[in-house]
Scaffold this motif. Sequence first.
Motif, PDB file in Angstrom:
ATOM      1  N   ARG A  53      -5.950  18.707  10.842  1.00 48.31           N
ATOM      2  CA  ARG A  53      -6.994  17.803  10.349  1.00 48.31           C
ATOM      3  C   ARG A  53      -7.000  17.760   8.826  1.00 48.31           C
ATOM      4  NH1 ARG A  53      -9.817  16.429  14.796  1.00 48.31           N
ATOM      5  NH2 ARG A  53     -10.001  17.974  16.475  1.00 48.31           N
ATOM      6  N   LEU A  54      -6.846  18.922   8.205  1.00 55.83           N
ATOM      7  CA  LEU A  54      -6.794  18.971   6.742  1.00 55.83           C
ATOM      8  C   LEU A  54      -5.574  18.215   6.226  1.00 55.83           C
ATOM      9  CD1 LEU A  54      -7.817  22.695   6.145  1.00 55.83           C
ATOM     10  CD2 LEU A  54      -9.189  20.659   5.635  1.00 55.83           C
ATOM     11  N   ALA A  55      -4.442  18.350   6.915  1.00 59.44           N
ATOM     12  CA  ALA A  55      -3.232  17.637   6.510  1.00 59.44           C
ATOM     13  C   ALA A  55      -3.422  16.133   6.678  1.00 59.44           C
ATOM     14  CB  ALA A  55      -2.037  18.121   7.335  1.00 59.44           C
ATOM     15  N   PHE A  56      -4.092  15.736   7.769  1.00 56.83           N
ATOM     16  CA  PHE A  56      -4.371  14.314   7.997  1.00 56.83           C
ATOM     17  C   PHE A  56      -5.248  13.757   6.877  1.00 56.83           C
ATOM     18  CE2 PHE A  56      -7.429  11.192   9.684  1.00 56.83           C
ATOM     19  CZ  PHE A  56      -6.559  10.172  10.040  1.00 56.83           C
ATOM     20  N   ALA A  57      -6.293  14.506   6.514  1.00 56.85           N
ATOM     21  CA  ALA A  57      -7.197  14.058   5.450  1.00 56.85           C
ATOM     22  C   ALA A  57      -6.453  13.947   4.121  1.00 56.85           C
ATOM     23  CB  ALA A  57      -8.373  15.027   5.325  1.00 56.85           C
ATOM     24  N   ARG A  58      -5.605  14.929   3.830  1.00 53.98           N
ATOM     25  CA  ARG A  58      -4.819  14.888   2.586  1.00 53.98           C
ATOM     26  C   ARG A  58      -3.888  13.688   2.577  1.00 53.98           C
ATOM     27  NH1 ARG A  58      -0.798  19.079   3.202  1.00 53.98           N
ATOM     28  NH2 ARG A  58       0.230  17.353   4.306  1.00 53.98           N
ATOM     29  N   ASP A  59      -3.235  13.434   3.698  1.00 58.85           N
ATOM     30  CA  ASP A  59      -2.315  12.295   3.774  1.00 58.85           C
ATOM     31  C   ASP A  59      -3.059  10.968   3.635  1.00 58.85           C
ATOM     32  OD1 ASP A  59      -0.234  14.049   4.101  1.00 58.85           O
ATOM     33  OD2 ASP A  59      -0.146  13.838   6.288  1.00 58.85           O
ATOM     34  N   GLN A  60      -4.283  10.901   4.180  1.00 59.30           N
ATOM     35  CA  GLN A  60      -5.076   9.685   4.056  1.00 59.30           C
ATOM     36  C   GLN A  60      -5.441   9.410   2.601  1.00 59.30           C
ATOM     37  OE1 GLN A  60      -4.671   7.733   6.707  1.00 59.30           O
ATOM     38  NE2 GLN A  60      -6.838   7.411   7.046  1.00 59.30           N
ATOM     39  N   VAL A  61      -5.792  10.478   1.877  1.00 55.20           N
ATOM     40  CA  VAL A  61      -6.097  10.313   0.445  1.00 55.20           C
ATOM     41  C   VAL A  61      -4.881   9.768  -0.289  1.00 55.20           C
ATOM     42  CG1 VAL A  61      -6.639  11.520  -1.710  1.00 55.20           C
ATOM     43  CG2 VAL A  61      -7.854  12.110   0.409  1.00 55.20           C
ATOM     44  N   ARG A  62      -3.720  10.360  -0.021  1.00 55.79           N
ATOM     45  CA  ARG A  62      -2.493   9.914  -0.682  1.00 55.79           C
ATOM     46  C   ARG A  62      -2.157   8.471  -0.301  1.00 55.79           C
ATOM     47  NH1 ARG A  62       1.339  13.363   1.494  1.00 55.79           N
ATOM     48  NH2 ARG A  62       0.715  14.952  -0.015  1.00 55.79           N
ATOM     49  N   ASP A  63      -2.319   8.160   0.988  1.00 59.83           N
ATOM     50  CA  ASP A  63      -1.962   6.836   1.462  1.00 59.83           C
ATOM     51  C   ASP A  63      -2.904   5.763   0.925  1.00 59.83           C
ATOM     52  OD1 ASP A  63      -0.485   4.988   3.213  1.00 59.83           O
ATOM     53  OD2 ASP A  63      -2.329   4.908   4.365  1.00 59.83           O
ATOM     54  N   ILE A  64      -4.208   6.001   1.036  1.00 63.21           N
ATOM     55  CA  ILE A  64      -5.182   5.004   0.600  1.00 63.21           C
ATOM     56  C   ILE A  64      -5.182   4.859  -0.910  1.00 63.21           C
ATOM     57  CG2 ILE A  64      -7.647   4.449   0.513  1.00 63.21           C
ATOM     58  CD1 ILE A  64      -7.898   5.723   3.281  1.00 63.21           C
ATOM     59  N   ALA A  65      -5.138   5.980  -1.629  1.00 57.10           N
ATOM     60  CA  ALA A  65      -5.088   5.900  -3.091  1.00 57.10           C
ATOM     61  C   ALA A  65      -3.824   5.183  -3.550  1.00 57.10           C
ATOM     62  CB  ALA A  65      -5.158   7.295  -3.703  1.00 57.10           C
ATOM     63  N   GLY A  66      -2.719   5.428  -2.836  1.00 57.51           N
ATOM     64  CA  GLY A  66      -1.469   4.758  -3.177  1.00 57.51           C
ATOM     65  C   GLY A  66      -1.519   3.255  -2.969  1.00 57.51           C
ATOM     66  N   LYS A  67      -2.378   2.821  -2.037  1.00 58.66           N
ATOM     67  CA  LYS A  67      -2.509   1.392  -1.775  1.00 58.66           C
ATOM     68  C   LYS A  67      -3.494   0.700  -2.712  1.00 58.66           C
ATOM     69  CE  LYS A  67      -1.349   1.576   3.165  1.00 58.66           C
ATOM     70  NZ  LYS A  67      -1.892   1.432   4.558  1.00 58.66           N
ATOM     71  N   VAL A  68      -4.584   1.405  -3.051  1.00 62.62           N
ATOM     72  CA  VAL A  68      -5.664   0.718  -3.772  1.00 62.62           C
ATOM     73  C   VAL A  68      -5.597   0.858  -5.281  1.00 62.62           C
ATOM     74  CG1 VAL A  68      -7.173   1.110  -1.783  1.00 62.62           C
ATOM     75  CG2 VAL A  68      -7.332   2.638  -3.744  1.00 62.62           C
ATOM     76  N   TRP A  69      -4.766   1.783  -5.812  1.00 61.08           N
ATOM     77  CA  TRP A  69      -4.839   2.018  -7.252  1.00 61.08           C
ATOM     78  C   TRP A  69      -4.572   0.775  -8.105  1.00 61.08           C
ATOM     79  CZ3 TRP A  69      -0.909   1.183 -10.661  1.00 61.08           C
ATOM     80  CH2 TRP A  69       0.395   1.125 -10.171  1.00 61.08           C
TER      81      TRP A  69
END
Length: 332
Positions: free
Chosen positions: A195-211
């Motif tokens: 779950r922690l890895a999923f949350a970390r990956d979501q941060v990376r993925d979403i931040a990578g899309k919206v920056w």
Amino acid sequence: MSVFGWMNDQLLRMQWLSDLVTAGVRAVGLDPASRIGGSVQFFVYDVVKIFILLSVLIFAISYVQSFFPPERTRRILGGRSGVGANILGALLGTITPFCSCSSIPLFIGFTAAGLPLGVTFSFLISSPLVDMASVILLASIFSWPIALAYVGVGLVVAVVGGTIIGNLGMEDQVESFVHNVPVTDTDEALTRAERLAFARDQVRDIAGKVWPYVLIGVGIGAAIHNWVPEATISALLGQDKWWAVPVATMVGVPMYADIFGTLPIAEALVAKGVGLGTVLAFMMAVTALSLPSLIMLKRVVKMPLLVAFTGIVTVGILTIGFTFNAITHMFI
């Protein structure tokens, strides 16, 4: 100052960061009260604040979301009908931090699984329009009443829109291939580490899309805030102009961003005296009716259903815009 007020100013609004950036602007020889110095201060402060909050919030929300994978969400919604199902679909949409385009694959999966069309549309409208991160970010820039008002009206649009679409009986307006998409029924329990890895990956993925959209949005906001005269903004989008809400809605549709990119623009517009309803209409049009998302949606639904969806959401946004412009004094 109350403890809540202090926490709101220091943790959400990050007054300490604003003071730090202002001191840095002065240190390099710029006056924060000047146009250039003010633009630099606005840009640096908003970019850093948004990405700090974005990272923390998406991590926390994604961890919670890991308990609600698509299969479990589908089972929660399955077998339900009526307005209650639309409300549940809209609420579940708030815990999915996706843009409108990213929500469409889930819409396909829910439709293929046999969920009522109206419920899937309530989810589709709510998912990009309202999420828990937007509540905190709105509160950090404006206030808690405005943040809660945005969430409330967003959910109303999702529930009412989905209910109307469900009552139109347009199930035959979904492309046939959608009903033939294989539906998996796996719901494996994740470990805490997963779950922690999923949350970390979501941060990376979403931040990578919206920056890019955050930088563009903050840049536009800085320009409006420091370079566009208030009289010009008032003449175009003043609260006394009947056309302000329709214009803001039309301007928002061609854009492709999520709420994180629109917030700095909204902040600058409100500072220039633009009505709250006009700003809400702009934000909702960008997040719920962006042209790229409508193009993607056209691939899975036929034109009559797409027109019905667009028309219903547009009417909802316009109604909310005019209403909130009439009662802005309650929030600002």
